[in-house]
Design a protein around this motif. Structure first.
Motif, short mmCIF file in Angstrom:
data_model
loop_
_atom_site.label_atom_id
_atom_site.label_comp_id
_atom_site.label_asym_id
_atom_site.label_seq_id
_atom_site.Cartn_x
_atom_site.Cartn_y
_atom_site.Cartn_z
N ARG A 105 0.97 -1.65 0.09
CA ARG A 105 0.16 0.07 -0.35
C ARG A 105 1.11 1.60 0.08
O ARG A 105 0.21 2.33 -0.49
N VAL A 106 1.85 1.08 1.01
CA VAL A 106 3.30 2.34 0.23
C VAL A 106 3.28 2.16 -1.27
O VAL A 106 2.92 3.59 -1.36
N GLU A 128 -12.70 -9.72 -6.59
CA GLU A 128 -13.25 -11.37 -7.77
C GLU A 128 -12.04 -10.85 -8.83
O GLU A 128 -12.66 -11.85 -9.71
N SER A 129 -11.72 -9.73 -9.64
CA SER A 129 -10.76 -10.01 -9.97
C SER A 129 -9.52 -9.76 -10.43
O SER A 129 -8.92 -10.19 -11.15
N LEU A 130 -9.34 -10.88 -9.20
CA LEU A 130 -7.46 -11.37 -9.18
C LEU A 130 -8.46 -13.18 -8.75
O LEU A 130 -6.89 -14.01 -8.59
N ASP A 131 -9.42 -13.11 -8.38
CA ASP A 131 -9.58 -15.03 -7.71
C ASP A 131 -10.82 -15.23 -8.15
O ASP A 131 -12.29 -14.78 -8.09
N PHE A 203 -7.13 -7.08 -2.13
CA PHE A 203 -6.14 -7.00 -3.77
C PHE A 203 -7.05 -6.82 -4.83
O PHE A 203 -8.21 -7.55 -4.79
N THR A 204 -6.84 -6.09 -5.54
CA THR A 204 -7.88 -6.10 -6.28
C THR A 204 -6.59 -6.00 -7.76
O THR A 204 -5.44 -5.53 -7.20
N LYS A 205 -6.72 -6.21 -9.36
CA LYS A 205 -6.11 -6.27 -10.49
C LYS A 205 -6.01 -4.79 -10.53
O LYS A 205 -4.22 -4.31 -10.77
N ASP A 207 -4.57 -2.53 -8.07
CA ASP A 207 -3.84 -2.12 -7.65
C ASP A 207 -2.37 -2.56 -8.03
O ASP A 207 -1.56 -1.68 -7.51
N ALA A 208 -2.44 -3.70 -8.18
CA ALA A 208 -1.46 -4.73 -8.39
C ALA A 208 -0.63 -4.20 -10.19
O ALA A 208 0.30 -4.16 -9.97
N GLU A 209 -1.71 -3.55 -10.47
CA GLU A 209 -1.16 -3.46 -11.78
C GLU A 209 -0.28 -1.69 -11.89
O GLU A 209 0.15 -1.37 -12.10
N ALA A 210 -0.97 -0.98 -10.53
CA ALA A 210 -0.76 0.27 -9.99
C ALA A 210 0.47 0.29 -9.66
O ALA A 210 1.00 1.41 -9.94
N ILE A 211 1.46 -0.67 -9.30
CA ILE A 211 2.91 -0.65 -9.07
C ILE A 211 3.78 -0.83 -9.69
O ILE A 211 3.80 -1.05 -11.12
N ARG A 212 4.10 0.45 -9.10
CA ARG A 212 5.73 1.05 -10.81
C ARG A 212 7.04 0.54 -10.50
O ARG A 212 8.02 0.65 -10.99
#
Length: 271
Positions: A105-106, A128-131, A203-205, A207-212
């Motif tokens: 999250r940071v 549901e977007s990841l599981d 966690f959502t898809k 969220d994960a796609e936002a990590i750079r």
């Protein structure tokens, strides 16, 4: 041990080793504190400055489990404020279990503070977007944690911790645990009361796609249950991320095979 004033709270931390490069800031998981990293401090601090924090309400702070200041949100805000006062920046950030969730999250909110991100089996749930098997409501593991917290709240510390650890690591895990790590868990037992009240977002898809931030996921090859599922689901959607699974280990992989864990971390940090 040192303390730093963070959002009106004195956050305890260890600052060990010396290097002109980015500090490696380490965030512990549930029922732990900065001492959980002891097994890897030696190898890591030979080439890096390592800062291991104890989050709000964890050892050495005594806490009775009351109040509304224990949450993922509060701990994320505290870590952001802590890193803002850390020099030089950006830092490398490493979190285990619930600490991995906080570090994730940071990275979402303040990528400008980070150079690299290491997530050792980050804790949390998937939406549901990841599981594809997603079901609304608390997971079975969360229900076990709630039952553990109920025991702890009544004063049955060891009974609650046994229920918690056996749910995470399998039957008999608490009985097999040596005296020193048992005491660490006892020192932080009341934080589980706060954790079960924490309505953390899954966690959502997106969220994960936002990590750079360049990200390494580390897992125990023998870990069972939801944690490996979360790790692989996030890694699939964090652009350019890497995965390292440590053979013969479970969730506390850096305690079970500290040398291998450090080799993986140091290789990632020096590239």
């Amino acid at each position: 041990m040192q303390t730093l004033r963070v959002n009106g709270h004195d956050m305890a931390y260890l600052d060990i080793g010396g290097s002109d490069g980015p500090p490696l800031v380490c965030v512990h998981g549930s029922l732990c504190d900065f001492r959980i990293w002891n097994a890897v401090l030696g190898p890591l601090t030979r080439s890096h400055r390592v800062i291991a924090v104890s989050l709000r309400h964890f050892f050495p702070e005594p806490w009775d489990g009351t109040g509304e200041t224990y949450s993922i949100e509060q701990h994320v805000l505290d870590m952001i404020a802590f890193i803002e006062q850390t020099a030089p920046r950006p830092v490398d950030l490493m979190g285990h279990s619930r600490g991995g969730h906080i570090c994730f999250r940071v990275a979402q909110r303040r990528p400008d503070l980070l150079r690299k991100l290491i997530l050792a089996e980050p804790g949390g749930e998937l939406d549901e977007s990841l599981d594809p098997d997603y079901r609304p409501g608390p997971s079975p593991l969360a229900a076990r944690f709630a039952a553990s917290a109920e025991k702890i709240a009544t004063g049955d510390i060891d009974g609650g911790l046994e229920y918690f650890l056996d749910a995470l690591e399998g039957p008999g895990a608490w009985k097999r645990l040596p005296a020193t790590p048992k005491q660490l868990l006892r020192d932080n037992a009341t934080t589980l009361i706060g954790q079960v009240r924490d309505q953390r977002a899954p966690f959502t898809k997106r969220d994960a796609e936002a990590i750079r931030t360049p990200t390494l996921f580390i897992g125990g090859a023998n870990t069972k249950g939801l944690l490996p599922k979360v790790l692989h689901a996030l890694a699939t959607h964090v652009t350019g991320s890497e995965i390292a699974m440590i053979e013969g280990t479970t969730h506390p992989m850096f305690e079970q095979k500290p040398q291998k864990y450090c080799e993986i971390v140091l290789d990632f940090l020096t590239r």
